[in-house]
Design a protein around this motif. Sequence first.
Motif, PDB file in Angstrom:
ATOM      1  N   GLY A  12      27.993  76.965  74.732  1.00  0.00           N
ATOM      2  CA  GLY A  12      27.555  78.263  75.227  1.00  0.00           C
ATOM      3  C   GLY A  12      26.941  79.131  74.153  1.00  0.00           C
ATOM      4  O   GLY A  12      26.167  78.657  73.315  1.00  0.00           O
ATOM      5  N   PRO A  13      27.277  80.440  74.151  1.00  0.00           N
ATOM      6  CA  PRO A  13      26.654  81.349  73.191  1.00  0.00           C
ATOM      7  C   PRO A  13      27.043  81.056  71.737  1.00  0.00           C
ATOM      8  O   PRO A  13      26.261  81.304  70.828  1.00  0.00           O
ATOM      9  CB  PRO A  13      27.130  82.733  73.620  1.00  0.00           C
ATOM     10  CG  PRO A  13      28.207  82.535  74.597  1.00  0.00           C
ATOM     11  CD  PRO A  13      28.130  81.142  75.100  1.00  0.00           C
ATOM     12  N   TYR A  14      28.230  80.511  71.532  1.00  0.00           N
ATOM     13  CA  TYR A  14      28.632  80.188  70.162  1.00  0.00           C
ATOM     14  C   TYR A  14      27.807  79.031  69.603  1.00  0.00           C
ATOM     15  O   TYR A  14      27.449  79.019  68.431  1.00  0.00           O
ATOM     16  CB  TYR A  14      30.122  79.856  70.096  1.00  0.00           C
ATOM     17  CG  TYR A  14      30.987  81.017  70.486  1.00  0.00           C
ATOM     18  CD1 TYR A  14      30.972  82.187  69.729  1.00  0.00           C
ATOM     19  CD2 TYR A  14      31.787  80.965  71.608  1.00  0.00           C
ATOM     20  CE1 TYR A  14      31.750  83.265  70.092  1.00  0.00           C
ATOM     21  CE2 TYR A  14      32.577  82.037  71.973  1.00  0.00           C
ATOM     22  CZ  TYR A  14      32.546  83.185  71.205  1.00  0.00           C
ATOM     23  OH  TYR A  14      33.309  84.256  71.559  1.00  0.00           O
ATOM     24  N   LEU A  15      27.487  78.071  70.454  1.00  0.00           N
ATOM     25  CA  LEU A  15      26.612  76.970  70.039  1.00  0.00           C
ATOM     26  C   LEU A  15      25.218  77.486  69.709  1.00  0.00           C
ATOM     27  O   LEU A  15      24.600  77.047  68.740  1.00  0.00           O
ATOM     28  CB  LEU A  15      26.535  75.908  71.135  1.00  0.00           C
ATOM     29  CG  LEU A  15      25.606  74.733  70.870  1.00  0.00           C
ATOM     30  CD1 LEU A  15      26.085  73.936  69.674  1.00  0.00           C
ATOM     31  CD2 LEU A  15      25.511  73.854  72.099  1.00  0.00           C
ATOM     32  N   ALA A  16      24.742  78.445  70.509  1.00  0.00           N
ATOM     33  CA  ALA A  16      23.430  79.030  70.239  1.00  0.00           C
ATOM     34  C   ALA A  16      23.423  79.749  68.890  1.00  0.00           C
ATOM     35  O   ALA A  16      22.448  79.675  68.144  1.00  0.00           O
ATOM     36  CB  ALA A  16      23.041  79.988  71.354  1.00  0.00           C
ATOM     37  N   LEU A  17      24.506  80.445  68.571  1.00  0.00           N
ATOM     38  CA  LEU A  17      24.589  81.122  67.273  1.00  0.00           C
ATOM     39  C   LEU A  17      24.615  80.127  66.118  1.00  0.00           C
ATOM     40  O   LEU A  17      23.992  80.354  65.076  1.00  0.00           O
ATOM     41  CB  LEU A  17      25.830  82.015  67.220  1.00  0.00           C
ATOM     42  CG  LEU A  17      25.727  83.326  67.973  1.00  0.00           C
ATOM     43  CD1 LEU A  17      27.078  84.045  67.967  1.00  0.00           C
ATOM     44  CD2 LEU A  17      24.665  84.211  67.369  1.00  0.00           C
ATOM     45  N   ILE A  18      25.330  79.024  66.291  1.00  0.00           N
ATOM     46  CA  ILE A  18      25.373  77.990  65.246  1.00  0.00           C
ATOM     47  C   ILE A  18      23.982  77.397  65.039  1.00  0.00           C
ATOM     48  O   ILE A  18      23.528  77.222  63.903  1.00  0.00           O
ATOM     49  CB  ILE A  18      26.384  76.885  65.628  1.00  0.00           C
ATOM     50  CG1 ILE A  18      27.785  77.439  65.679  1.00  0.00           C
ATOM     51  CG2 ILE A  18      26.289  75.712  64.676  1.00  0.00           C
ATOM     52  CD1 ILE A  18      28.465  77.630  64.366  1.00  0.00           C
ATOM     53  N   GLU A  19      23.284  77.088  66.118  1.00  0.00           N
ATOM     54  CA  GLU A  19      21.935  76.523  66.012  1.00  0.00           C
ATOM     55  C   GLU A  19      20.961  77.529  65.399  1.00  0.00           C
ATOM     56  O   GLU A  19      20.107  77.165  64.595  1.00  0.00           O
ATOM     57  CB  GLU A  19      21.432  76.080  67.392  1.00  0.00           C
ATOM     58  CG  GLU A  19      22.155  74.893  67.957  1.00  0.00           C
ATOM     59  CD  GLU A  19      21.845  73.612  67.228  1.00  0.00           C
ATOM     60  OE1 GLU A  19      20.768  73.515  66.604  1.00  0.00           O
ATOM     61  OE2 GLU A  19      22.685  72.701  67.269  1.00  0.00           O
ATOM     62  N   TYR A  20      21.095  78.794  65.783  1.00  0.00           N
ATOM     63  CA  TYR A  20      20.224  79.830  65.223  1.00  0.00           C
ATOM     64  C   TYR A  20      20.464  79.977  63.723  1.00  0.00           C
ATOM     65  O   TYR A  20      19.521  80.080  62.940  1.00  0.00           O
ATOM     66  CB  TYR A  20      20.484  81.158  65.945  1.00  0.00           C
ATOM     67  CG  TYR A  20      19.626  82.292  65.456  1.00  0.00           C
ATOM     68  CD1 TYR A  20      18.266  82.315  65.710  1.00  0.00           C
ATOM     69  CD2 TYR A  20      20.182  83.341  64.737  1.00  0.00           C
ATOM     70  CE1 TYR A  20      17.475  83.355  65.273  1.00  0.00           C
ATOM     71  CE2 TYR A  20      19.401  84.388  64.287  1.00  0.00           C
ATOM     72  CZ  TYR A  20      18.050  84.390  64.558  1.00  0.00           C
ATOM     73  OH  TYR A  20      17.283  85.414  64.107  1.00  0.00           O
ATOM     74  N   GLY A  21      21.726  79.953  63.309  1.00  0.00           N
ATOM     75  CA  GLY A  21      22.044  80.040  61.888  1.00  0.00           C
ATOM     76  C   GLY A  21      21.508  78.854  61.108  1.00  0.00           C
ATOM     77  O   GLY A  21      21.011  79.005  59.987  1.00  0.00           O
ATOM     78  N   ALA A  22      21.571  77.676  61.691  1.00  0.00           N
ATOM     79  CA  ALA A  22      21.051  76.484  61.015  1.00  0.00           C
ATOM     80  C   ALA A  22      19.535  76.564  60.864  1.00  0.00           C
ATOM     81  O   ALA A  22      18.988  76.176  59.830  1.00  0.00           O
ATOM     82  CB  ALA A  22      21.447  75.230  61.792  1.00  0.00           C
ATOM     83  N   SER A  23      18.851  77.076  61.885  1.00  0.00           N
ATOM     84  CA  SER A  23      17.392  77.175  61.775  1.00  0.00           C
ATOM     85  C   SER A  23      16.975  78.255  60.782  1.00  0.00           C
ATOM     86  O   SER A  23      15.996  78.091  60.052  1.00  0.00           O
ATOM     87  CB  SER A  23      16.771  77.432  63.144  1.00  0.00           C
ATOM     88  OG  SER A  23      17.216  78.667  63.659  1.00  0.00           O
ATOM     89  N   ILE A  24      17.722  79.350  60.713  1.00  0.00           N
ATOM     90  CA  ILE A  24      17.431  80.391  59.709  1.00  0.00           C
ATOM     91  C   ILE A  24      17.661  79.841  58.298  1.00  0.00           C
ATOM     92  O   ILE A  24      16.867  80.084  57.382  1.00  0.00           O
ATOM     93  CB  ILE A  24      18.285  81.641  59.968  1.00  0.00           C
ATOM     94  CG1 ILE A  24      17.862  82.316  61.267  1.00  0.00           C
ATOM     95  CG2 ILE A  24      18.205  82.622  58.806  1.00  0.00           C
ATOM     96  CD1 ILE A  24      16.453  82.865  61.249  1.00  0.00           C
ATOM     97  N   LYS A  25      18.727  79.073  58.138  1.00  0.00           N
ATOM     98  CA  LYS A  25      19.007  78.476  56.828  1.00  0.00           C
ATOM     99  C   LYS A  25      17.894  77.514  56.418  1.00  0.00           C
ATOM    100  O   LYS A  25      17.465  77.494  55.265  1.00  0.00           O
ATOM    101  CB  LYS A  25      20.351  77.757  56.879  1.00  0.00           C
ATOM    102  CG  LYS A  25      20.790  77.192  55.557  1.00  0.00           C
ATOM    103  CD  LYS A  25      22.230  76.699  55.573  1.00  0.00           C
ATOM    104  CE  LYS A  25      22.491  75.717  56.648  1.00  0.00           C
ATOM    105  NZ  LYS A  25      23.828  75.096  56.556  1.00  0.00           N
ATOM    106  N   GLN A  26      17.389  76.731  57.368  1.00  0.00           N
ATOM    107  CA  GLN A  26      16.292  75.813  57.073  1.00  0.00           C
ATOM    108  C   GLN A  26      15.015  76.578  56.735  1.00  0.00           C
ATOM    109  O   GLN A  26      14.277  76.189  55.826  1.00  0.00           O
ATOM    110  CB  GLN A  26      16.055  74.887  58.255  1.00  0.00           C
ATOM    111  CG  GLN A  26      15.008  73.845  57.990  1.00  0.00           C
ATOM    112  CD  GLN A  26      14.852  72.889  59.152  1.00  0.00           C
ATOM    113  OE1 GLN A  26      15.419  73.095  60.221  1.00  0.00           O
ATOM    114  NE2 GLN A  26      14.071  71.853  58.942  1.00  0.00           N
ATOM    115  N   LEU A  27      14.755  77.669  57.435  1.00  0.00           N
ATOM    116  CA  LEU A  27      13.574  78.483  57.149  1.00  0.00           C
ATOM    117  C   LEU A  27      13.637  79.083  55.751  1.00  0.00           C
ATOM    118  O   LEU A  27      12.652  79.068  55.001  1.00  0.00           O
ATOM    119  CB  LEU A  27      13.421  79.587  58.189  1.00  0.00           C
ATOM    120  CG  LEU A  27      12.257  80.547  57.972  1.00  0.00           C
ATOM    121  CD1 LEU A  27      10.937  79.832  58.202  1.00  0.00           C
ATOM    122  CD2 LEU A  27      12.390  81.758  58.853  1.00  0.00           C
ATOM    123  N   VAL A  28      14.800  79.591  55.362  1.00  0.00           N
ATOM    124  CA  VAL A  28      14.949  80.180  54.034  1.00  0.00           C
ATOM    125  C   VAL A  28      14.788  79.105  52.955  1.00  0.00           C
ATOM    126  O   VAL A  28      14.109  79.322  51.939  1.00  0.00           O
ATOM    127  CB  VAL A  28      16.310  80.896  53.905  1.00  0.00           C
ATOM    128  CG1 VAL A  28      16.614  81.266  52.472  1.00  0.00           C
ATOM    129  CG2 VAL A  28      16.337  82.130  54.790  1.00  0.00           C
TER     130      VAL A  28
END
Length: 105
Positions: A12-28
């Motif tokens: 659910g929303p917690y999985l979305a937050l984990i995926e969003y954090g991983a993509s931000i980390k990859q972008l940085v």
Amino acid sequence: MIHEAMILEYSGPYLALIEYGASIKQLVLMTLVVNTFFPFGLSSDWTLLGLSLGLVFYLIKMLLLAGLIVLVENHQREIAALSSAGTAHGFFIFGALALISTFLF
């Protein structure tokens, strides 16, 4: 593999937050790599032309790095597929023998 095992606990929303954090980390990380090894196109003035050229150069560098990552990962998958061809043939033979023995016995 660590990322996939880590996200199995969430939904659910917690999985979305984990995926969003991983993509931000990859972008940085990609931004740091691109601007460290290829520093051309960085704007030193705050004019509209300088910032827009800097953004265009940044996007071009990010696309080139993403393309390089795709090529390297694709090449690694091809090597892994070719090296496991012998085991795949063995698995097929064992599966065929199991199927034959099911219908014969």
